[in-house]
Design a protein around this motif. Sequence first.
Motif, PDB file in Angstrom:
ATOM      1  N   LEU A   1       0.838  -1.199   0.000  1.00 39.28           N
ATOM      2  CA  LEU A   1       0.000   0.000   0.000  1.00 39.28           C
ATOM      3  C   LEU A   1       0.873   1.249   0.000  1.00 39.28           C
ATOM      4  N   VAL A   2       1.588   1.443  -1.102  1.00 35.33           N
ATOM      5  CA  VAL A   2       2.503   2.570  -1.217  1.00 35.33           C
ATOM      6  C   VAL A   2       2.278   3.256  -2.559  1.00 35.33           C
ATOM      7  N   SER A   3       2.564   4.574  -2.599  1.00 32.56           N
ATOM      8  CA  SER A   3       2.496   5.326  -3.842  1.00 32.56           C
ATOM      9  C   SER A   3       3.904   5.411  -4.434  1.00 32.56           C
ATOM     10  N   ASP A   4       3.981   5.404  -5.780  1.00 34.32           N
ATOM     11  CA  ASP A   4       5.294   5.386  -6.407  1.00 34.32           C
ATOM     12  C   ASP A   4       5.164   5.848  -7.851  1.00 34.32           C
ATOM     13  N   PRO A   5       6.147   6.549  -8.366  1.00 34.40           N
ATOM     14  CA  PRO A   5       6.137   6.853  -9.799  1.00 34.40           C
ATOM     15  C   PRO A   5       6.489   5.611 -10.601  1.00 34.40           C
ATOM     16  N   GLY A   6       6.390   5.705 -11.897  1.00 32.24           N
ATOM     17  CA  GLY A   6       6.762   4.588 -12.745  1.00 32.24           C
ATOM     18  C   GLY A   6       5.564   3.929 -13.400  1.00 32.24           C
ATOM     19  N   ASN A   7       5.853   2.906 -14.200  1.00 31.76           N
ATOM     20  CA  ASN A   7       4.834   2.207 -14.969  1.00 31.76           C
ATOM     21  C   ASN A   7       4.803   0.727 -14.620  1.00 31.76           C
ATOM     22  N   ARG A   8       3.636   0.144 -14.798  1.00 27.01           N
ATOM     23  CA  ARG A   8       3.466  -1.292 -14.571  1.00 27.01           C
ATOM     24  C   ARG A   8       2.805  -1.919 -15.784  1.00 27.01           C
ATOM     25  N   GLU A   9       3.388  -2.996 -16.275  1.00 21.31           N
ATOM     26  CA  GLU A   9       2.805  -3.767 -17.371  1.00 21.31           C
ATOM     27  C   GLU A   9       2.359  -5.115 -16.809  1.00 21.31           C
ATOM     28  N   ARG A  10       1.121  -5.465 -17.089  1.00 21.17           N
ATOM     29  CA  ARG A  10       0.543  -6.677 -16.522  1.00 21.17           C
ATOM     30  C   ARG A  10      -0.006  -7.541 -17.650  1.00 21.17           C
ATOM     31  N   ALA A  11       0.360  -8.836 -17.660  1.00 18.98           N
ATOM     32  CA  ALA A  11      -0.098  -9.770 -18.688  1.00 18.98           C
ATOM     33  C   ALA A  11      -0.618 -11.037 -18.034  1.00 18.98           C
ATOM     34  N   ASP A  12      -1.697 -11.553 -18.588  1.00 24.37           N
ATOM     35  CA  ASP A  12      -2.319 -12.766 -18.039  1.00 24.37           C
ATOM     36  C   ASP A  12      -2.903 -13.558 -19.201  1.00 24.37           C
ATOM     37  N   LEU A  13      -2.557 -14.829 -19.293  1.00 26.38           N
ATOM     38  CA  LEU A  13      -3.028 -15.689 -20.373  1.00 26.38           C
ATOM     39  C   LEU A  13      -3.437 -17.024 -19.791  1.00 26.38           C
ATOM     40  N   GLY A  14      -4.640 -17.502 -20.150  1.00 23.35           N
ATOM     41  CA  GLY A  14      -5.140 -18.758 -19.604  1.00 23.35           C
ATOM     42  C   GLY A  14      -5.814 -19.619 -20.654  1.00 23.35           C
ATOM     43  N   LEU A  15      -5.717 -20.924 -20.475  1.00 25.19           N
ATOM     44  CA  LEU A  15      -6.351 -21.910 -21.353  1.00 25.19           C
ATOM     45  C   LEU A  15      -6.980 -22.989 -20.481  1.00 25.19           C
ATOM     46  N   ARG A  16      -8.231 -23.357 -20.806  1.00 20.99           N
ATOM     47  CA  ARG A  16      -8.940 -24.376 -20.039  1.00 20.99           C
ATOM     48  C   ARG A  16      -9.673 -25.307 -20.995  1.00 20.99           C
ATOM     49  N   LEU A  17      -9.486 -26.602 -20.808  1.00 19.82           N
ATOM     50  CA  LEU A  17     -10.143 -27.612 -21.630  1.00 19.82           C
ATOM     51  C   LEU A  17     -10.865 -28.588 -20.708  1.00 19.82           C
ATOM     52  N   GLU A  18     -12.163 -28.769 -20.932  1.00 18.24           N
ATOM     53  CA  GLU A  18     -12.975 -29.696 -20.152  1.00 18.24           C
ATOM     54  C   GLU A  18     -13.569 -30.741 -21.088  1.00 18.24           C
ATOM     55  N   THR A  19     -13.469 -31.991 -20.691  1.00 14.41           N
ATOM     56  CA  THR A  19     -14.046 -33.083 -21.466  1.00 14.41           C
ATOM     57  C   THR A  19     -14.933 -33.929 -20.558  1.00 14.41           C
ATOM     58  N   GLY A  20     -15.818 -34.696 -21.190  1.00 11.40           N
ATOM     59  CA  GLY A  20     -16.707 -35.577 -20.416  1.00 11.40           C
ATOM     60  C   GLY A  20     -17.706 -34.820 -19.574  1.00 11.40           C
ATOM     61  N   LEU A  21     -18.273 -33.733 -20.116  1.00 11.87           N
ATOM     62  CA  LEU A  21     -19.183 -32.900 -19.324  1.00 11.87           C
ATOM     63  C   LEU A  21     -20.410 -33.669 -18.856  1.00 11.87           C
ATOM     64  N   ASP A  22     -20.932 -34.588 -19.671  1.00 15.04           N
ATOM     65  CA  ASP A  22     -22.146 -35.313 -19.309  1.00 15.04           C
ATOM     66  C   ASP A  22     -21.901 -36.810 -19.187  1.00 15.04           C
ATOM     67  N   THR A  23     -20.644 -37.176 -18.885  1.00 17.18           N
ATOM     68  CA  THR A  23     -20.298 -38.590 -18.727  1.00 17.18           C
ATOM     69  C   THR A  23     -19.731 -38.824 -17.326  1.00 17.18           C
ATOM     70  N   PRO A  24     -19.704 -40.072 -16.865  1.00 18.03           N
ATOM     71  CA  PRO A  24     -19.164 -40.349 -15.524  1.00 18.03           C
ATOM     72  C   PRO A  24     -17.690 -39.994 -15.370  1.00 18.03           C
ATOM     73  N   LEU A  25     -16.934 -40.007 -16.469  1.00 18.30           N
ATOM     74  CA  LEU A  25     -15.505 -39.724 -16.404  1.00 18.30           C
ATOM     75  C   LEU A  25     -15.214 -38.434 -17.151  1.00 18.30           C
ATOM     76  N   GLY A  26     -14.561 -37.493 -16.475  1.00 14.29           N
ATOM     77  CA  GLY A  26     -14.249 -36.211 -17.091  1.00 14.29           C
ATOM     78  C   GLY A  26     -12.857 -35.739 -16.744  1.00 14.29           C
ATOM     79  N   LEU A  27     -12.333 -34.845 -17.540  1.00 16.08           N
ATOM     80  CA  LEU A  27     -10.983 -34.322 -17.338  1.00 16.08           C
ATOM     81  C   LEU A  27     -10.983 -32.816 -17.572  1.00 16.08           C
ATOM     82  N   VAL A  28     -10.277 -32.090 -16.697  1.00 18.78           N
ATOM     83  CA  VAL A  28     -10.112 -30.646 -16.841  1.00 18.78           C
ATOM     84  C   VAL A  28      -8.614 -30.346 -16.873  1.00 18.78           C
TER      85      VAL A  28
END
Length: 461
Positions: A144-171
């Motif tokens: 919780l401090v004030s400061d000059p300067g710049n901040r660059e923020r990057a966020d990248l995500g990937l999600r894969l879900e299988t077997g949504l309506d089956t007994p066996l599923g993977l995320v």
Amino acid sequence: MTRAGALAGMILLMAGTAPAQETGGLRMVFGVESSLRSDDNFELDPDADGHTTLWDTRLSFGLVSETRTARLALDLGTTARLAEFPDSSESGFEAPSARLSYTRESARSRISVDANWEKADIRFLSPFSDPVLILDEETGEPFLVSDPGNRERADLGLRLETGLDTPLGLVLTARHNALRYSDTVDPDYYDRESNSLSARLRLRFSPVTTGYVTASQRLFSAEDTPDTDRETRRLGIGLDHAIDAATVFEAEIDTVRIETEKTTGGVRRTDVDEGLDASLSLSRELSNGRARLSYTHDTTTTGSRDTLRLGRSLELPRGGLSVSVGATEGEAGETALVGEVGYTHELPRGGLRLGLSRAVSTSDDDEDVLRTRLNAGWEHEIGALSSLSLDMGYAQIEDGGTGDTTERERANLRLAYNRLLAQDWRLSAGVEHRLDREEGNPDAHSNAVFVTIRRNFSIRP
């Protein structure tokens, strides 16, 4: 830049755009928000030395495409800024940002991608809308401090879900996060990045019982003083069981291995922390809300932490209330009270909202840090086109009782008059008071007046 010239520019901006309305699967969304602000201590310096005048115009563009099975959304934005500080002037385009999200779903699988990138001047960021400015989530150190300067923020995500309506599923999930700083002074601002992978296998044993097997790996590196590198591996199992139609029991236990490399005294050292993460919860749906009891045991580089919570949510006739209270204890500190409160209430001509939270974390120096946050708002409709609003934000960082963490506080109080203008333009004008308090230093106050106009409109190509 003169204030009269800035106001004239805002008037021309208000007159220069025609409205457009649309519906459909493909649309383009344009936004403009222009704000003129005069502040007697913009940088919250205890020794304020003059007024700052800011004229920011935020321009945004969005593209949304939706079909029966897929959705794509793209948002781009930048700010044209004219600023007169007590000792300098600035102009140009600042705070560029880009966001992309894509989701596609079939009968038995779903894939989603999200990407966010932004660059901003730290002086223009607020701890009430940017959690990075409250606490370093990786080290537990207060930010919780004030400061000059710049901040660059990057966020990248990937999600894969299988077997949504089956007994066996993977995320399967993968995520990349990065923070880059430039022209800063405070050593707490340093570059860092993390990359994580996880896999979760789900097996539905019966209509009321589901089991999980989870594995994950996270790599973290930072350009801090000790040049920290950290690898965290987890392997666990979990179980969800519906005791009856309204009651659900959840349990999970993970083995955790954290390997940390740091340079101390010119020597590269490796520390290994191993333990168990565990969580238990029992929740029940009630006629007017939900009740939940939970226990968690977490293993970190600074030791373990145990937390017990009791939560209750209520559906009220004109709003809602959610309360969660509990106690937490880490190896570095004493037992502390934690919790969250959320409240909304609809008034005959407006509304109230309240959010309060208190949490504890342990810093790399083995010190417990208490964090308190409050956000509250009130709005009153004056007529069909106008209203008054009052917003308050408060954030505090303090020592948990076993160290020497410097207490810091930030507070904002804003009163605004809001009015709907012709062609869906919205105007807000008001005053704002800010406070920055740090133990051992004089308080810093800021008083500002502002006027803002904004409008979003969309077209169908």
